[in-house]
Design an enzyme around this catalytic site. Structure first.
Site, PDB file in Angstrom:
ATOM      1  N   GLU A  73      38.630 -22.076  -7.325  1.00 37.15           N
ATOM      2  CA  GLU A  73      38.259 -21.057  -7.803  1.00 37.15           C
ATOM      3  C   GLU A  73      37.811 -21.129  -8.993  1.00 37.15           C
ATOM      4  O   GLU A  73      37.464 -22.162 -10.055  1.00 37.15           O
ATOM      5  CB  GLU A  73      39.835 -20.469  -8.512  1.00 37.15           C
ATOM      6  CG  GLU A  73      39.209 -18.821  -8.559  1.00 37.15           C
ATOM      7  CD  GLU A  73      40.568 -17.805  -8.765  1.00 37.15           C
ATOM      8  OE1 GLU A  73      40.353 -17.027  -7.849  1.00 37.15           O
ATOM      9  OE2 GLU A  73      41.994 -17.595  -9.375  1.00 37.15           O
TER      10      GLU A  73
ATOM     11  N   LYS B 144      36.116 -19.505 -12.215  1.00 38.11           N
ATOM     12  CA  LYS B 144      36.518 -18.244 -13.407  1.00 38.11           C
ATOM     13  C   LYS B 144      36.987 -18.788 -14.537  1.00 38.11           C
ATOM     14  O   LYS B 144      36.856 -19.939 -14.964  1.00 38.11           O
ATOM     15  CB  LYS B 144      38.956 -18.088 -12.637  1.00 38.11           C
ATOM     16  CG  LYS B 144      39.351 -17.274 -13.329  1.00 38.11           C
ATOM     17  CD  LYS B 144      40.472 -17.219 -13.367  1.00 38.11           C
ATOM     18  CE  LYS B 144      41.689 -18.100 -13.043  1.00 38.11           C
ATOM     19  NZ  LYS B 144      43.263 -17.831 -13.381  1.00 38.11           N
TER      20      LYS B 144
ATOM     21  N   LYS C  53      37.577 -12.827  -5.727  1.00 37.41           N
ATOM     22  CA  LYS C  53      38.532 -12.026  -5.648  1.00 37.41           C
ATOM     23  C   LYS C  53      38.383 -10.958  -7.554  1.00 37.41           C
ATOM     24  O   LYS C  53      38.010 -11.218  -7.598  1.00 37.41           O
ATOM     25  CB  LYS C  53      38.852 -13.843  -6.518  1.00 37.41           C
ATOM     26  CG  LYS C  53      40.324 -13.743  -7.772  1.00 37.41           C
ATOM     27  CD  LYS C  53      41.465 -13.997  -6.497  1.00 37.41           C
ATOM     28  CE  LYS C  53      42.835 -14.216  -7.043  1.00 37.41           C
ATOM     29  NZ  LYS C  53      42.597 -15.248  -7.535  1.00 37.41           N
TER      30      LYS C  53
ATOM     31  N   GLU D 269      47.800 -10.817  -0.627  1.00 41.27           N
ATOM     32  CA  GLU D 269      48.220 -11.699  -1.863  1.00 41.27           C
ATOM     33  C   GLU D 269      50.025 -10.482  -2.185  1.00 41.27           C
ATOM     34  O   GLU D 269      50.062  -9.792  -2.308  1.00 41.27           O
ATOM     35  CB  GLU D 269      47.669 -11.347  -3.092  1.00 41.27           C
ATOM     36  CG  GLU D 269      48.848 -12.259  -4.607  1.00 41.27           C
ATOM     37  CD  GLU D 269      47.951 -12.198  -5.272  1.00 41.27           C
ATOM     38  OE1 GLU D 269      47.125 -13.384  -5.288  1.00 41.27           O
ATOM     39  OE2 GLU D 269      48.606 -11.529  -6.484  1.00 41.27           O
TER      40      GLU D 269
ATOM     41  N   ASN E 227      51.659 -15.246  -4.564  1.00 43.31           N
ATOM     42  CA  ASN E 227      51.077 -16.038  -6.824  1.00 43.31           C
ATOM     43  C   ASN E 227      52.401 -16.323  -6.852  1.00 43.31           C
ATOM     44  O   ASN E 227      53.623 -15.650  -6.940  1.00 43.31           O
ATOM     45  CB  ASN E 227      50.526 -14.171  -7.229  1.00 43.31           C
ATOM     46  CG  ASN E 227      49.734 -14.764  -7.920  1.00 43.31           C
ATOM     47  OD1 ASN E 227      50.576 -15.526  -8.546  1.00 43.31           O
ATOM     48  ND2 ASN E 227      48.430 -13.940  -8.106  1.00 43.31           N
TER      49      ASN E 227
ATOM     50  N   GLU F 186      49.568 -20.080  -4.596  1.00 49.12           N
ATOM     51  CA  GLU F 186      48.607 -19.299  -5.635  1.00 49.12           C
ATOM     52  C   GLU F 186      48.710 -19.344  -6.924  1.00 49.12           C
ATOM     53  O   GLU F 186      50.251 -19.075  -7.144  1.00 49.12           O
ATOM     54  CB  GLU F 186      48.072 -18.140  -5.808  1.00 49.12           C
ATOM     55  CG  GLU F 186      47.831 -18.053  -3.908  1.00 49.12           C
ATOM     56  CD  GLU F 186      47.170 -16.041  -3.954  1.00 49.12           C
ATOM     57  OE1 GLU F 186      46.665 -14.795  -4.510  1.00 49.12           O
ATOM     58  OE2 GLU F 186      47.597 -15.627  -3.315  1.00 49.12           O
ATOM     59  N   SER F 187      48.667 -20.158  -8.103  1.00 51.15           N
ATOM     60  CA  SER F 187      49.159 -19.838  -9.417  1.00 51.15           C
ATOM     61  C   SER F 187      50.672 -21.124  -9.737  1.00 51.15           C
ATOM     62  O   SER F 187      51.454 -21.088  -8.626  1.00 51.15           O
ATOM     63  CB  SER F 187      49.615 -18.689  -9.949  1.00 51.15           C
ATOM     64  OG  SER F 187      48.212 -17.659  -9.769  1.00 51.15           O
TER      65      SER F 187
END
Length: 262
Positions: free
Chosen positions: A59, A61, A121, A170, A191, A221-222
């Site tokens: 990613e 970001k 995203k 997601e 997530n 994710e995360s």
């Protein structure tokens, strides 16, 4: 829907209204029709998995609502090249301006600098954004089950697929997973961040795995912050990862990726 997500969606609808005034749908359609450069997002993940390697969606970001600015030296093209050189399968680029300091230009710059497929995203709530994603060069869009009714999510997916775009759906819990599994996309993102408390636990991914058919690709994710996190999730059969913050805080994001996954 959590309070923060509700607020983001409210702002997003206002942004869409303004965007439609500035760039009418007819202009977007001209850009979409002119596209001849789609990259295979799902195929890129599958290629890594088939080779026995982790499929990393790396990613790009700059900031987040909870952490503020994550990366001061922010050059999307430079980051994209670094990720490609160190084994990323795909890119994810934040385009939400108000909450993540993202921009469509960042996506264009990142994609032009490499050969990787790119996920837009953002918080997708309207068909206009799907056309917008294609026009800016995205190869995949994100649909967040917590933000969308099932039927609306299905409609946005159908539109995305008609434009040749992949879809990453997601989820945060079992109820959202049931919604997500009504879609055709093979990409199921889990997530690990609780939208209400912002707590992160990899148990979220692990706890949902037995409810996901084998023909889907699970993207965790995360909360992937170390080689130990990667090993834990891979030991449960998950081979696809979306990682941002851990890379964005590193001097050279691609090197951080290689150190975590190789």
């Amino acid at each position: 829907m959590s309070d923060i997500l509700e607020r983001i969606i409210e702002v997003k609808r206002q942004e869409i209204e303004l965007a439609q005034q500035n760039v009418p749908m007819s202009a977007l359609l001209d850009e979409v029709d002119a596209r001849d450069d789609l990259r295979d997002f799902v195929g890129a993940l599958r290629k890594k998995i088939t080779a026995g390697r982790a499929a990393v969606i790396a990613e790009i970001k700059k900031a987040s609502p909870s952490k503020g600015v994550i990366r001061e030296h922010f050059v999307p093209a430079e980051i994209a090249v670094s990720y490609q050189q160190h084994g990323a399968a795909c890119l994810s680029v934040l385009t939400d301006a108000q909450f993540f300091q993202g921009n469509a230009t960042y996506l264009r710059q990142a994609r032009a600098a490499c050969q990787l497929p790119v996920l837009r995203k953002d918080f997708m709530v309207d068909s206009y954004q799907v056309f917008e994603a294609s026009a800016m060069g995205a190869d995949c869009i994100l649909l967040i089950a917590a933000a969308l009714e099932t039927e609306h999510m299905q409609e946005l997916e159908e539109l995305a697929h008609s434009l040749g775009l992949a879809v990453l759906v997601e989820v945060h819990n079992g109820d959202e997973l049931e919604q997500a599994l009504t879609l055709k996309t093979p990409l199921i993102g889990i997530n690990n961040r609780n939208l209400r408390t912002f707590e992160v636990t990899l148990d979220t991914t692990i706890g949902l795995l037995d409810r996901i058919p084998a023909n889907r690709i699970v993207v965790t994710e995360s909360g992937i912050l170390s080689r130990e996190d990667v090993s834990l999730v891979r030991s449960h059969g998950v081979q696809s990862f979306l990682v941002g913050e851990a890379f964005m805080r590193a001097d050279v994001p691609g090197v951080a990726l290689a150190e975590m996954f190789n």
